[in-house]
Motif scaffolding. Sequence first.
Motif, PDB file in Angstrom:
ATOM      1  N   PHE A 103       0.825  -1.209   0.000  1.00 44.36           N
ATOM      2  CA  PHE A 103       0.000   0.000   0.000  1.00 44.36           C
ATOM      3  C   PHE A 103       0.862   1.263   0.000  1.00 44.36           C
ATOM      4  CE2 PHE A 103      -2.781  -3.136   2.169  1.00 44.36           C
ATOM      5  CZ  PHE A 103      -3.721  -3.232   1.162  1.00 44.36           C
ATOM      6  N   ARG A 104       2.064   1.129  -0.507  1.00 44.94           N
ATOM      7  CA  ARG A 104       2.985   2.248  -0.489  1.00 44.94           C
ATOM      8  C   ARG A 104       3.558   2.468  -1.887  1.00 44.94           C
ATOM      9  NH1 ARG A 104       8.346   2.676   3.446  1.00 44.94           N
ATOM     10  NH2 ARG A 104       9.215   4.440   2.289  1.00 44.94           N
ATOM     11  N   ASP A 105       3.604   3.719  -2.313  1.00 42.51           N
ATOM     12  CA  ASP A 105       4.202   4.051  -3.600  1.00 42.51           C
ATOM     13  C   ASP A 105       5.269   5.111  -3.363  1.00 42.51           C
ATOM     14  OD1 ASP A 105       2.308   2.770  -5.832  1.00 42.51           O
ATOM     15  OD2 ASP A 105       1.058   3.487  -4.175  1.00 42.51           O
ATOM     16  N   GLY A 106       6.510   4.694  -3.227  1.00 36.69           N
ATOM     17  CA  GLY A 106       7.589   5.639  -2.939  1.00 36.69           C
ATOM     18  C   GLY A 106       7.373   6.297  -1.596  1.00 36.69           C
ATOM     19  N   ASN A 107       7.363   7.625  -1.581  1.00 37.61           N
ATOM     20  CA  ASN A 107       7.158   8.299  -0.295  1.00 37.61           C
ATOM     21  C   ASN A 107       5.691   8.655  -0.058  1.00 37.61           C
ATOM     22  OD1 ASN A 107       6.881  10.369  -2.076  1.00 37.61           O
ATOM     23  ND2 ASN A 107       8.613  11.588  -1.320  1.00 37.61           N
ATOM     24  N   LEU A 108       4.809   8.066  -0.860  1.00 35.10           N
ATOM     25  CA  LEU A 108       3.365   8.284  -0.657  1.00 35.10           C
ATOM     26  C   LEU A 108       2.684   6.985  -0.271  1.00 35.10           C
ATOM     27  CD1 LEU A 108       2.280  10.547  -3.665  1.00 35.10           C
ATOM     28  CD2 LEU A 108       2.786  11.228  -1.319  1.00 35.10           C
ATOM     29  N   CYS A 109       1.576   7.117   0.481  1.00 34.28           N
ATOM     30  CA  CYS A 109       0.748   5.935   0.687  1.00 34.28           C
ATOM     31  C   CYS A 109      -0.111   5.760  -0.569  1.00 34.28           C
ATOM     32  CB  CYS A 109      -0.114   6.076   1.931  1.00 34.28           C
ATOM     33  SG  CYS A 109      -1.483   7.216   1.755  1.00 34.28           S
ATOM     34  N   HIS A 110      -0.684   4.585  -0.710  1.00 38.37           N
ATOM     35  CA  HIS A 110      -1.408   4.293  -1.932  1.00 38.37           C
ATOM     36  C   HIS A 110      -2.590   5.250  -2.136  1.00 38.37           C
ATOM     37  CE1 HIS A 110      -2.258   1.917  -5.373  1.00 38.37           C
ATOM     38  NE2 HIS A 110      -3.471   1.594  -4.969  1.00 38.37           N
ATOM     39  N   ASP A 111      -3.214   5.605  -1.027  1.00 35.81           N
ATOM     40  CA  ASP A 111      -4.370   6.498  -1.072  1.00 35.81           C
ATOM     41  C   ASP A 111      -3.987   7.863  -1.664  1.00 35.81           C
ATOM     42  OD1 ASP A 111      -6.837   5.540  -0.371  1.00 35.81           O
ATOM     43  OD2 ASP A 111      -7.028   6.964   1.313  1.00 35.81           O
ATOM     44  N   CYS A 112      -2.938   8.440  -1.105  1.00 36.75           N
ATOM     45  CA  CYS A 112      -2.483   9.745  -1.587  1.00 36.75           C
ATOM     46  C   CYS A 112      -2.021   9.641  -3.035  1.00 36.75           C
ATOM     47  CB  CYS A 112      -1.365  10.290  -0.712  1.00 36.75           C
ATOM     48  SG  CYS A 112      -1.951  10.820   0.898  1.00 36.75           S
ATOM     49  N   TYR A 113      -1.335   8.530  -3.336  1.00 36.25           N
ATOM     50  CA  TYR A 113      -0.859   8.313  -4.703  1.00 36.25           C
ATOM     51  C   TYR A 113      -2.027   8.419  -5.680  1.00 36.25           C
ATOM     52  CZ  TYR A 113       1.502   6.094  -8.643  1.00 36.25           C
ATOM     53  OH  TYR A 113       2.029   5.825  -9.879  1.00 36.25           O
ATOM     54  N   ARG A 114      -3.139   7.775  -5.308  1.00 34.42           N
ATOM     55  CA  ARG A 114      -4.302   7.782  -6.207  1.00 34.42           C
ATOM     56  C   ARG A 114      -4.931   9.165  -6.331  1.00 34.42           C
ATOM     57  NH1 ARG A 114      -7.946   2.963  -4.483  1.00 34.42           N
ATOM     58  NH2 ARG A 114      -9.443   3.896  -5.927  1.00 34.42           N
ATOM     59  N   TRP A 115      -5.004   9.898  -5.216  1.00 35.75           N
ATOM     60  CA  TRP A 115      -5.510  11.275  -5.291  1.00 35.75           C
ATOM     61  C   TRP A 115      -4.640  12.093  -6.239  1.00 35.75           C
ATOM     62  CZ3 TRP A 115      -9.951  13.343  -3.550  1.00 35.75           C
ATOM     63  CH2 TRP A 115     -10.624  12.740  -2.469  1.00 35.75           C
ATOM     64  N   GLU A 116      -3.323  11.945  -6.080  1.00 38.82           N
ATOM     65  CA  GLU A 116      -2.399  12.775  -6.851  1.00 38.82           C
ATOM     66  C   GLU A 116      -2.366  12.378  -8.321  1.00 38.82           C
ATOM     67  OE1 GLU A 116      -0.809  15.560  -5.587  1.00 38.82           O
ATOM     68  OE2 GLU A 116      -2.111  15.138  -3.879  1.00 38.82           O
ATOM     69  N   GLU A 117      -2.833  11.170  -8.599  1.00 37.08           N
ATOM     70  CA  GLU A 117      -2.918  10.704  -9.978  1.00 37.08           C
ATOM     71  C   GLU A 117      -3.961  11.489 -10.771  1.00 37.08           C
ATOM     72  OE1 GLU A 117      -2.153   5.949 -10.850  1.00 37.08           O
ATOM     73  OE2 GLU A 117      -4.023   6.655  -9.973  1.00 37.08           O
ATOM     74  N   GLU A 118      -5.023  11.888 -10.074  1.00 37.26           N
ATOM     75  CA  GLU A 118      -6.122  12.580 -10.742  1.00 37.26           C
ATOM     76  C   GLU A 118      -5.747  14.039 -10.968  1.00 37.26           C
ATOM     77  OE1 GLU A 118      -9.776  11.551 -10.529  1.00 37.26           O
ATOM     78  OE2 GLU A 118      -9.482   9.596  -9.578  1.00 37.26           O
ATOM     79  N   PRO A 119      -5.737  14.461 -12.225  1.00 41.85           N
ATOM     80  CA  PRO A 119      -5.313  15.837 -12.508  1.00 41.85           C
ATOM     81  C   PRO A 119      -6.136  16.865 -11.728  1.00 41.85           C
ATOM     82  CG  PRO A 119      -5.636  14.593 -14.547  1.00 41.85           C
ATOM     83  CD  PRO A 119      -6.082  13.707 -13.433  1.00 41.85           C
ATOM     84  N   GLU A 120      -7.440  16.610 -11.567  1.00 41.86           N
ATOM     85  CA  GLU A 120      -8.252  17.638 -10.903  1.00 41.86           C
ATOM     86  C   GLU A 120      -8.043  17.693  -9.382  1.00 41.86           C
ATOM     87  OE1 GLU A 120     -12.446  17.120 -10.374  1.00 41.86           O
ATOM     88  OE2 GLU A 120     -12.411  15.112 -11.271  1.00 41.86           O
ATOM     89  N   TRP A 121      -7.249  16.773  -8.816  1.00 43.09           N
ATOM     90  CA  TRP A 121      -6.993  16.802  -7.366  1.00 43.09           C
ATOM     91  C   TRP A 121      -5.523  16.971  -7.009  1.00 43.09           C
ATOM     92  CZ3 TRP A 121     -10.669  17.748  -4.085  1.00 43.09           C
ATOM     93  CH2 TRP A 121     -11.981  17.452  -4.462  1.00 43.09           C
ATOM     94  N   GLN A 122      -4.691  17.058  -8.039  1.00 45.37           N
ATOM     95  CA  GLN A 122      -3.253  17.051  -7.846  1.00 45.37           C
ATOM     96  C   GLN A 122      -2.754  18.304  -7.113  1.00 45.37           C
ATOM     97  OE1 GLN A 122      -0.865  17.103 -11.504  1.00 45.37           O
ATOM     98  NE2 GLN A 122      -0.877  14.876 -11.258  1.00 45.37           N
ATOM     99  N   GLY A 123      -1.934  18.072  -6.091  1.00 45.09           N
ATOM    100  CA  GLY A 123      -1.178  19.189  -5.520  1.00 45.09           C
ATOM    101  C   GLY A 123      -1.960  20.211  -4.721  1.00 45.09           C
ATOM    102  N   PHE A 124      -3.181  19.894  -4.305  1.00 43.43           N
ATOM    103  CA  PHE A 124      -3.925  20.889  -3.520  1.00 43.43           C
ATOM    104  C   PHE A 124      -3.554  20.841  -2.043  1.00 43.43           C
ATOM    105  CE2 PHE A 124      -6.913  20.529  -7.176  1.00 43.43           C
ATOM    106  CZ  PHE A 124      -6.703  21.814  -7.646  1.00 43.43           C
ATOM    107  N   LEU A 125      -3.546  19.633  -1.493  1.00 41.30           N
ATOM    108  CA  LEU A 125      -3.153  19.498  -0.085  1.00 41.30           C
ATOM    109  C   LEU A 125      -1.657  19.213  -0.048  1.00 41.30           C
ATOM    110  CD1 LEU A 125      -4.160  19.389   2.865  1.00 41.30           C
ATOM    111  CD2 LEU A 125      -4.367  16.916   2.589  1.00 41.30           C
TER     112      LEU A 125
END
Lengths: 495, 238
Positions: B64-86
Amino acid sequence: MRFTIKNGILLPSNTIEDSRPISQIPALPQPPLNQDYHFNGNLQQLLTGKQLLLNDIPFPLNEIQSHYENGYVTYRHGIIYKGKQPACARCGNKDQQWFAYYPCARCGETCLYCRQCIMMGRISGCTPLIGWNGPVPDTIHPEKISQWQGTLSKGQSEASNRVVGAIQENKELLVWAVCGAGKTEVLFAGIEAALAAKKRICIATPRTDVVLELTPRLKAAFPEITVASLYGGSEDRHLYAPLTIATTHQLLRFYHAFDALILDEVDAFPYTVEESLQHAAIQARNPASAMIYLTATPNEKWQRECRSGKRAFTTIPARFHRHPLPVPEFIWCGNWQKRLQKNRMPVNVLRWINERIQANKQALVFFPHISLMETALPILRQFAQTIEAVHAEDPDRKEKVQKMRAKEIPLLLTTTILERGVTFPNIDVAVIGAEDTIFTESALVQIAGRAGRSKDHPKGKITFFHYGKTDEMLKAKRQIIEMNREGLKRGLLDC
Amino acid sequence: MHLFPQDRCLICHEIIHPAIGWGALFSQEKEHFICPKCDGRFEKIDGEACRICNRPFHSLDGKFRDGNLCHDCYRWEEEPEWQGFLDKNNSLFLYNDFLKEVIAKFKFRGDYVLAKVFAPFFKDELARIAPDFLVPIPLSRERLVERGFNQAAALLIASGYPTTELLTRIHSEKQSKKSRSERIHLPQVFKVEPNISLEGKKVVLVDDIYTTGSTLRHAAKLLKEAGAASIQSLTIAR
Ligand SMILES: [Zn+2]
Ligand SMILES: [Zn+2]
Ligand SMILES: [Zn+2]
Ligand SMILES: [Zn+2]
């Protein structure tokens, strides 16, 4: 909530200028009862004999307000001020330390609230306690109220008659019944008499376990009577019932509700809780009502009041199986704590335990503190690897008690958590360090009460290992001997 | 006689004996609102954690880990409309059974004074982050009246920081049971106070618990679109 008074009536208000939080309105007017008003029967069922918060009531505020304006609902202060001194009307708290303040979104002011009873919903300076002022719901009882088929021992039936008398005459009575006397059955005739007279009756006990255990027994004895079983999170919250079984906490939601209140195990409370319990019990009772206290171990003050004739009481000095209570033996075991620090235990204690393991006799061994018990556990496991230890915060507590019952555990070490309530049919009991202050007279009587409970095994050995006898130990032993003597004198024992 | 009302633990009400058994979180300079025993039951979040949501990696399965992100955050950041807000979430403690109980008493029973228990830790975190605006996640009007106070605002007040009510709620809170996809595609639940300039500002959102992160991400998106330079969040529990 903020209220304003118009034409002698309280009106909820959202504007700050002409209104005040309810605690700042000294006299709360109560409109007269409008006989022509069509009241909501569900609200009547919910509110009769209660004092609830707005959040507890699943009806809109305007409906509650309309019942108030027609005289059917009452608003009382949640926080009562005597001069500048606040008191919580529900739990009776007057102690500074149990009050705090918050910026309140309901009244827009800095609101004082009670922390002592907050688990029942927060009472603050702008909280009205909501109750019922209209007619009480009709109850129609069957011709035959009690279906209980059992019989009472001689000791039980003498006490039972006293309970009936107290309930009929709205008196107070202490029933001092030894552990294993069968105190629940002693209540049945009294409950029946109360119900027959259309009285509302409640049995309150400190522990949820006991509520859960009593409920089916009472439902079986009174199958056609509505029984409300109340504890934290129970589903009967809104049920109006002539017979209520509740934890003592739940009494806080009642106001002038019961014509008879039975308080079980009054001595089980720490001293600090007692005051708020007394407050709750007084509020929950009708001004003219009966109060029955049930206990195996009244505290010293109550014992004194009994002896000097200041308190009406009756005793059941013998168990239902007509054998005397086993009397504890005192054995000096030296400085056992010091030994334990070196990972050793007194020889006579080890011998006592080894004898039980060899003879295949189950035993409960009480320790004054968790840490001492946990040091002793590996030492005692030299006799049997299956020995277990249990304490209040042990998540496996229930499983271990269950295993003890199933005889999968030969010996269970415990703190005072198992001093009452739990019974095993055929056990011996030891206390290690009976001189510790945690072992009060009543704790020791309760602990001794664990042995000899079944009629097939009415004897059991009780040993208090100590490093110097205490008054509490002597008083406990004296109390047990006294009860046996009285049982013999009254012909309640067979030997 | 109780000369010092402060000498009892706000959680268990036992008298605090400061001499014995200081837990790891205690320091001598701080005011003590709780006893060492209760203190010892909080589990501070430390060690390696997700760069965004602060989820500790030591208790997380590697898959459930992708580099220095957890899988959940990784998926949020994958979506262009949610990237980089938090940019980053900061949480104090693990949401263990004990903390669950304390937060429930604070928030649902409404024991406001328990905010003080967390205030010293909030102070430390906020001094470190040094935000321009502190924004409590708002409650709907109905919920606010029902509870009597906003728990996030209470934490800030107890910490001695001013709150800025940049957000108001336009939908009710009842979204916790929705699926992840529903939460992501939920229409915006907040609206931004239009009269405050956010240009170049560092904003910290405050809530009691970081659960799915979707509430915080919705709020972050709005504020960033309104001009804020960076958005972090601060919660008691994770
Ligand atoms: Zn109270
Ligand atoms: Zn208020
Ligand atoms: Zn504590
Ligand atoms: Zn993450």
